[in-house]
Design a protein around this motif. Structure first.
Motif, PDB file in Angstrom:
ATOM      1  N   THR A  94      44.074  39.156  35.971  1.00  0.00           N
ATOM      2  CA  THR A  94      43.424  38.793  37.222  1.00  0.00           C
ATOM      3  C   THR A  94      42.723  37.472  36.961  1.00  0.00           C
ATOM      4  OG1 THR A  94      41.212  39.660  36.833  1.00  0.00           O
ATOM      5  CG2 THR A  94      42.889  41.251  37.486  1.00  0.00           C
ATOM      6  N   ARG A  96      39.867  36.934  37.044  1.00  0.00           N
ATOM      7  CA  ARG A  96      38.602  37.199  36.357  1.00  0.00           C
ATOM      8  C   ARG A  96      38.801  38.078  35.133  1.00  0.00           C
ATOM      9  NH1 ARG A  96      35.324  39.406  41.245  1.00  0.00           N
ATOM     10  NH2 ARG A  96      33.643  39.589  39.736  1.00  0.00           N
ATOM     11  N   GLY A  97      39.827  37.792  34.365  1.00  0.00           N
ATOM     12  CA  GLY A  97      40.026  38.487  33.092  1.00  0.00           C
ATOM     13  C   GLY A  97      41.039  39.609  33.190  1.00  0.00           C
ATOM     14  N   ARG A  98      41.462  40.077  32.011  1.00  0.00           N
ATOM     15  CA  ARG A  98      42.476  41.123  31.957  1.00  0.00           C
ATOM     16  C   ARG A  98      41.848  42.493  32.209  1.00  0.00           C
ATOM     17  NH1 ARG A  98      45.993  41.124  26.754  1.00  0.00           N
ATOM     18  NH2 ARG A  98      43.979  41.607  25.831  1.00  0.00           N
ATOM     19  N   VAL A  99      42.641  43.379  32.774  1.00  0.00           N
ATOM     20  CA  VAL A  99      42.205  44.764  32.951  1.00  0.00           C
ATOM     21  C   VAL A  99      43.303  45.650  32.392  1.00  0.00           C
ATOM     22  CG1 VAL A  99      41.761  46.564  34.643  1.00  0.00           C
ATOM     23  CG2 VAL A  99      40.769  44.291  34.962  1.00  0.00           C
ATOM     24  N   THR A 140      34.876  46.934  37.532  1.00  0.00           N
ATOM     25  CA  THR A 140      36.285  46.585  37.330  1.00  0.00           C
ATOM     26  C   THR A 140      37.000  46.428  38.663  1.00  0.00           C
ATOM     27  OG1 THR A 140      36.120  47.939  35.354  1.00  0.00           O
ATOM     28  CG2 THR A 140      38.298  47.192  35.977  1.00  0.00           C
ATOM     29  N   ARG A 143      36.962  43.103  40.133  1.00  0.00           N
ATOM     30  CA  ARG A 143      37.865  42.134  39.497  1.00  0.00           C
ATOM     31  C   ARG A 143      39.300  42.296  39.976  1.00  0.00           C
ATOM     32  NH1 ARG A 143      37.823  41.890  33.399  1.00  0.00           N
ATOM     33  NH2 ARG A 143      36.723  43.827  33.067  1.00  0.00           N
ATOM     34  N   LEU A 144      39.617  43.479  40.518  1.00  0.00           N
ATOM     35  CA  LEU A 144      41.010  43.780  40.844  1.00  0.00           C
ATOM     36  C   LEU A 144      41.360  43.501  42.295  1.00  0.00           C
ATOM     37  CD1 LEU A 144      41.350  47.114  38.872  1.00  0.00           C
ATOM     38  CD2 LEU A 144      42.658  45.048  38.443  1.00  0.00           C
ATOM     39  N   SER A 146      42.858  41.798  44.863  1.00  0.00           N
ATOM     40  CA  SER A 146      43.829  40.711  44.883  1.00  0.00           C
ATOM     41  C   SER A 146      44.992  41.102  45.778  1.00  0.00           C
ATOM     42  CB  SER A 146      44.329  40.439  43.460  1.00  0.00           C
ATOM     43  OG  SER A 146      45.607  39.833  43.500  1.00  0.00           O
ATOM     44  N   SER A 161      36.602  48.105  32.407  1.00  0.00           N
ATOM     45  CA  SER A 161      37.814  47.316  32.165  1.00  0.00           C
ATOM     46  C   SER A 161      39.074  48.160  32.125  1.00  0.00           C
ATOM     47  CB  SER A 161      37.706  46.524  30.855  1.00  0.00           C
ATOM     48  OG  SER A 161      36.660  45.609  30.942  1.00  0.00           O
ATOM     49  N   GLU A 315      30.495  47.717  29.411  1.00  0.00           N
ATOM     50  CA  GLU A 315      29.834  46.854  30.391  1.00  0.00           C
ATOM     51  C   GLU A 315      28.365  46.752  29.972  1.00  0.00           C
ATOM     52  OE1 GLU A 315      31.379  45.188  32.730  1.00  0.00           O
ATOM     53  OE2 GLU A 315      33.229  46.252  33.146  1.00  0.00           O
TER      54      GLU A 315
END
Lengths: 799, 356
Positions: A94, A96-99, A140, A143-144, A146, A161, A315
């Motif tokens: 993403t 904003r970083g991997r999940v 998390t 961040r997802l 999308s 995460s 976190e």
């Protein structure tokens, strides 16, 4: 009688509120540092457990050592009676970083996978099929959000995460249709089932899922923190010891009077024990609150470190755990007991009408120098033995602990010898008196000085390690990050178009393609590299065969990272079994910050052996000054979002930021330890100042002014601190060496060259002198301003 | 056997809460004439009849469906046993798709009852990947390693197992399949909900039970129920009591009672001659009254009944072989073998749900 005695004993604290504050604060500080570190560790471990439980926890699993599992194998196992549930794991990128995405089948998942229960109790229809659904914790989920991903549902209790999806949805999102990472073996197996080898000969049963690795990996990190917490606690106890010693010393007349009035020694001791226990509980509660604050302040950095270094799902939020409270209280009580045992023991044996010999105990403890030195020698031997005979992280820490203790125990003897030498060289009565008096005070100060030595040595050791690491790491980053731009395409078609688009605009397009496979029995990344000068010129090799890059290019050799080389004892020229056939180890390279094994083979070998490899990532060599232009062109042509494109500088900055965060905690603990040591010196000096009046009064009577005496006192504290600092340097360097050459190798699998930073020592020495000077200033000022009558009274008073 | 429809609705309620927005009974009824409900599932209509062997297979257009076998057995040791084998199909959408996207969900229940023990097994599976399914010809119904399989539905092998039991039975019959209700259109409530429903109550069984004390050879009778539908039952219908009775004289009786908090209970029954000719009986003809209440799994469950069908001069006392025949599954219920005496004698199966 008991009531009156209690009131008499407690009256002391009303008259000496500062002493009470010292005692409570010292204990609270010790407890705070210890429990703060414990809270951080507990939080991190709870996160690992949650993550581990979320994907099957401790249930055994079936895996294919050669890669992932065919879905048909899953169905065959189920139809043979094996109660297994499929798990597919992968990463979704993403902006904003991997999940970490975990695909599950909610219908067959074992009860250990809580997310499956959430699904069954919620929207199963939405979870299955298209577009499906992601389930994640709140942080998390944000961040997802999308357009490319299915809608996200927020659920409680999902590890950070981590996102869950139906296995079908996960297969689609990860481009792994029909594949399964592993099968969880359910507990409720039926009466009969054929052997595994009959149904799925390629699969092996393993003790548990992947998360155990995480706990093992991060163990060293937590052990480091724990060691620091313990050190701070030990140093804090010096303060408590000083405060209790002072309080007991000053209350001797009270105790004697109480005893003379008929209070049994036993009851007096019990009263004092009760008093101390009450203080311990109050200070413990304060300390835990303080520890919570420390943990809350440091946890975001620790969490960021763990995520950055290990991909561990933590976190920054802190939960209060009851066990943590209990442990904090227990450690406060235990610490008080340890710090007061000596004083209580003396009290219980105090004769009813003990003659006033306030300094007698100090002189007597001169005799303890011998046993101390013997203990120090024994610990030095233990340290040596642990270093040479032991193996593993624990041996490394035993070596460290024994080394530090040995140095601390040797300190009084060393100082005593130095002072004796100085006394012999002294000229004039004042100097002679000064040296003799200093030497006489040594036993009372030695505990505080030991604390200072430990704090300084730890500072030097850890500081040297961090600085050496930083130096090595930055140099290594420069070598390793040779490409100017790193891009990740969204899919294979875009990657192809991108290569065509970039060919005329760049000097080289270097594939960065990898697969995750098992190598030498553990998960490893296998990367393919192009045969290009970028690697030949820049790659940070540690060991290599003469024609290392040619071997690689011909598909005959493989490079391995230092971690793998050390773990498996592989040297250049050895054979390395890889999926698809063995290759020669052509060399090894340093690979800092990576917890797992890594293998480099030529990109053609990679695509030949693993045709399914994702071909999305590239490093771009760009003519000087063209970086911005190429990145802008990429954005314009393909609309790449910023998360998919990074220039060299950005990656370096990010890596260094992760690195600095890693050691923020270390730095903070270092400063705190030093502060605690300074405080220990203060309490010791205060104790001594009260007791030393009978010794100072005659000197004053002989003609030295109070101001001169005070200056001498200050000078003495500074001198002792300076000598301790000088002695701490070799101890700190040995400590740094152990950290770099033993602990790091055990914990992370890499060895770092040691660099020495004398400028830092000067700085630290100044800090130590400042701490000691500040600590001595107040007692000295009190002495300088003391009413002459108080000094005169010494001669009339029994004391 | 409309009780089974309720059972499946309840499974839907537990396993597939997705159906929180299910159309209410009156709503569903309103759509019945159109052939599909609000979510596109087909609705049973009278006069359809059956086509075999196609109808032995799955009907994915309908929300719920099952292949339900109960067997009353006698061991070589002379003891009485009961066996249950059930495969449920439950659709999230009225279609089939490839792989994990298939909205068809399957679950299996297996029970084995002895006079003093009751064993339970439960399985769940997704359609589309091959873990569970049904094919009409040659007939095969399976979930994991549990199978009902044969050249045809008149000659099948039936296997299932749990952690502590297993069975392996051969079921054979030359008799025709028996439609329930109006030529297979089985009305199950006063408000008109219905299902397609046929049975095969004439299987002769031989096989082996695997029990903790060792294997037991058994023989006896088995009864298959096939039913599919899309409609849930009314909220006021709290549970049901369903009986399948096999008389020593060769006749069979299926009868059920749906308990309703808002009005009188709804009952229905089918009398089946020894030759397989069915006679359906409308609401009120069949009666079942509890005689003995037993505490089972923390609930009060009737385990002795007075059952009557006056139009056939039937009045019998039905008693459970093992009062603790409790199916501790995701949706728990009571199901076990019974025997009866009175105007007629014989053995059968009893299923009860909704006892809190």
């Amino acid at each position: 009688m008991t009531g009156a005695a209690l009131s008499a004993i407690l009256g002391h604290w009303r008259r000496h509120p500062f002493q009470l504050a010292t005692l409570v604060l010292g204990l609270a500080l010790a407890t705070a540092l210890w429990s703060g570190v414990q809270a951080i560790n507990a939080e991190a471990r709870a996160s690992y457990d949650a993550a581990s439980a979320a994907v099957g926890g401790t249930r055994p699993v079936l895996v294919d050592p050669a890669g992932d599992i065919d879905q048909a194998t899953y169905v065959a196992l189920r139809r043979a009676g094996w109660q297994v549930s499929p798990i597919l794991e992968g990463w979704v990128r993403t902006p904003r970083g991997r999940v970490r995405l975990v695909g599950i089948d909610p219908l067959t998942a074992p009860p250990e996978i809580a997310a499956a229960g959430t699904v069954l109790a919620g929207d199963l229809t939405g979870f299955l099929g298209q577009p499906g659904m992601l389930i994640a914790g709140e942080a998390t989920a944000a961040r997802l959000e999308s357009a490319d991903l299915p809608p996200v549902t927020v659920a409680e209790g999902i590890a950070p995460s981590l996102a869950f999806a139906d296995i079908g949805v996960a297969q689609r999102l990860l481009g792994l249709e029909g594949r399964i990472t592993r099968l969880i073996l359910r507990e409720d197996q039926p009466l009969t089932r054929p052997p595994l080898a009959e149904i799925a000969p390629g699969l092996e049963e393993r003790a548990s899922g992947g998360q155990a690795d995480l706990a093992r990996l991060t163990d060293s990190f937590h052990l480091n923190l724990t060691a620091f917490g313990l050190l701070s606690f030990a140093v804090g106890l010096f303060i408590v010891n000083g405060a209790i010693g002072l309080a007991f010393e000053q209350r001797r007349p009270t105790f004697r009077t109480l005893r003379a009035l008929g209070l049994p020694a036993r009851r007096l001791t019990l009263l004092l024990v009760a008093e101390l226990a009450a203080f311990a509980l109050i200070s413990g509660a304060l300390g835990i609150a303080l520890g919570y604050a420390i943990a809350a302040a440091l946890l975001p950095d620790v969490a960021a470190t763990l995520r950055g270094l290990y991909g561990a799902p933590v976190e920054g939020g802190l939960t209060i755990r009851p066990a943590w409270w209990a442990a904090g209280m227990a450690i406060a009580l235990a610490g008080t007991a340890a710090a007061s045992a000596g004083a209580l023991w003396k009290l219980a044996r105090l004769p009813v009408l003990a003659p006033a010999r306030p300094r007698a105990w100090a002189r007597a403890s001169q005799a303890t120098l011998g046993p101390q030195l013997a203990a120090s020698a024994a610990l030095a031997l233990l340290s040596l033995a642990a270093g040479t005979l032991g193996a593993g992280l624990l041996a490394g820490f035993v070596m460290l602990g024994a080394l530090l203790l040995s140095a601390a125990l040797a300190l009084p003897a060393l100082l005593s010898a130095l002072l004796a030498l100085a006394a012999r060289l002294a000229a004039g009565p004042r100097a002679e008196w000064f040296w003799a008096d200093t030497r006489q005070q040594l036993p009372g100060l030695s505990l505080a000085l030991m604390a200072l030595l430990l704090a300084l040595a730890a500072n030097i050791g850890v500081g040297t390690m961090v600085s050496s690491f930083r130096l090595t790491f930055t140099g290594w980053l420069d070598q390793r990050l040779a490409s100017e731009i790193y891009v990740t395409a969204e899919d294979a078609a875009q990657a192809e178009a991108m290569v065509a688009f970039l060919a005329p605009r760049t000097n080289a397009i270097l594939p960065i393609w990898s697969v995750e496979r098992e190598v030498a029995g553990a998960p490893a990344e296998i990367f393919g590299v192009a045969d290009h000068a970028t690697y030949r010129d820049h790659w940070p090799l540690l060991t290599a065969l003469p024609e290392v890059w040619d071997l690689l290019a011909r598909g005959e050799g493989a490079l391995i990272n230092e971690q793998l080389a050390r773990r498996e004892g592989l040297a250049p020229g050895d054979r390395l079994d890889l999926p698809g056939g063995a290759l020669i180890v052509a060399g090894s390279y340093s690979d800092y910050g990576n917890p797992s094994a890594q293998v480099l083979i030529s990109v053609s070998t990679l695509t030949a052996r693993f045709p399914e490899v994702e071909r999305l990532q590239f490093g771009l060599r760009v003519p000087p000054g063209q970086t911005e232009a190429v990145m802008a062109a990429l954005t314009g042509e393909f609309g790449l979002d910023p998360g998919r494109m990074m220039d060299q500088q950005a990656i370096k900055a990010f890596s260094l930021q992760v690195f600095e965060r890693t050691f923020t905690v270390t730095g903070a603990l270092n400063v705190m330890t030093l502060a605690v040591a300074g405080f220990a010196i203060l309490t010791s000096l205060l104790t001594l100042a009260a007791m030393r009046l009978p010794q100072l009064a005659p000197v004053w009577a002989l003609g030295l002014t109070r101001a001169q005496l005070a200056r001498l006192e200050l000078l003495r504290a500074l001198g002792l601190a300076a000598v301790t600092m000088v002695l701490a340097i070799p101890v700190g360097l040995v400590l740094a060496w152990v950290l770099l050459a033993v602990i790091n190798v055990e914990a992370f699998g890499w060895r770092l060259p040691m660099h020495v930073f004398p400028a830092d020592w000067l700085w630290l020495g100044a800090l130590a002198l400042l701490a000691a000077g500040l600590a001595a200033l107040w007692p000295a000022l009190r002495l300088a301003r003391m009413a002459p009558a108080d000094l005169v009274r010494v001669f009339s008073n029994e004391r | 056997m409309s009780g089974r429809a309720l059972l499946s609705s309840c499974f839907l309620a537990v396993v597939l809460i997705a159906f929180a927005a299910l159309p209410g009974p009156s709503h569903a009824q309103g759509f019945a004439g159109l052939g599909t409900d609000a979510e596109g599932f087909a609705i049973p209509e009278p006069g359809r009849g059956f086509t075999f062997p196609e109808d032995h297979g799955a009907h994915p257009d309908y929300r719920i469906e099952w292949w339900y076998v109960t067997a009353t057995l006698t061991g070589e040791d002379g003891r009485a046993y009961g066996v249950q084998w059930t495969l449920f199909r439950s659709a999230l959408a009225p279609e089939r798709r490839e792989g994990w996207d298939d909205p068809q969900i399957w679950f299996g229940h297996a029970g084995l009852t002895t006079p003093d023990r009751h064993f339970v097994g439960e399985r769940f599976a997704r359609g589309g990947v091959g873990q569970a399914g049904v094919q009409a010809e040659p007939f095969a119904a399976w979930i994991d390693e549990w199978r009902m399989e044969g050249p045809s539905l008149s000659e099948v092998t039936l296997t299932a197992q749990g952690p502590d039991f297993a069975y392996d039975l051969e079921l054979v019959t030359g008799m025709p399949f028996v439609p329930q209700g109006q030529n297979g259109y089985s009305v199950k409530s006063a408000s008109g909900q219905a299902s397609y429903y046929y049975s095969q109550p004439f299987y002769e069984v031989t096989g082996t039970l695997a029990l903790p004390d060792g294997p037991v050879r058994v023989s006896g009778n088995a009864w298959l129920d096939r039913e599919w539908s899309s409609q849930p039952l009314a909220e006021t219908q709290t549970g049901w009591d369903w009986f399948s009775l096999v008389f020593e004289t060769g006749e069979r009786l299926m009868g059920f009672r749906l308990r309703d908090t808002a009005g009188p209970d709804f009952t229905a029954a089918t009398w089946i001659t020894a030759e397989g000719t069915p006679t359906p009986y409308p609401n009120g003809a069949f009666r079942a009254e509890p005689l003995t209440i037993t505490p089972v799994a923390g609930r009060d469950v009737p385990t002795r009944w007075q059952v009557s069908l006056p139009e056939r001069d039937l009045d019998v006392t039905v008693e459970a072989l093992n009062p603790n025949s409790w199916m501790e599954t995701a949706f728990p219920y009571w199901e076990g073998p019974v025997s009866f005496t009175g105007t007629h004698r014989g053995r059968g199966y009893l299923e009860m749900t909704g006892y809190e």
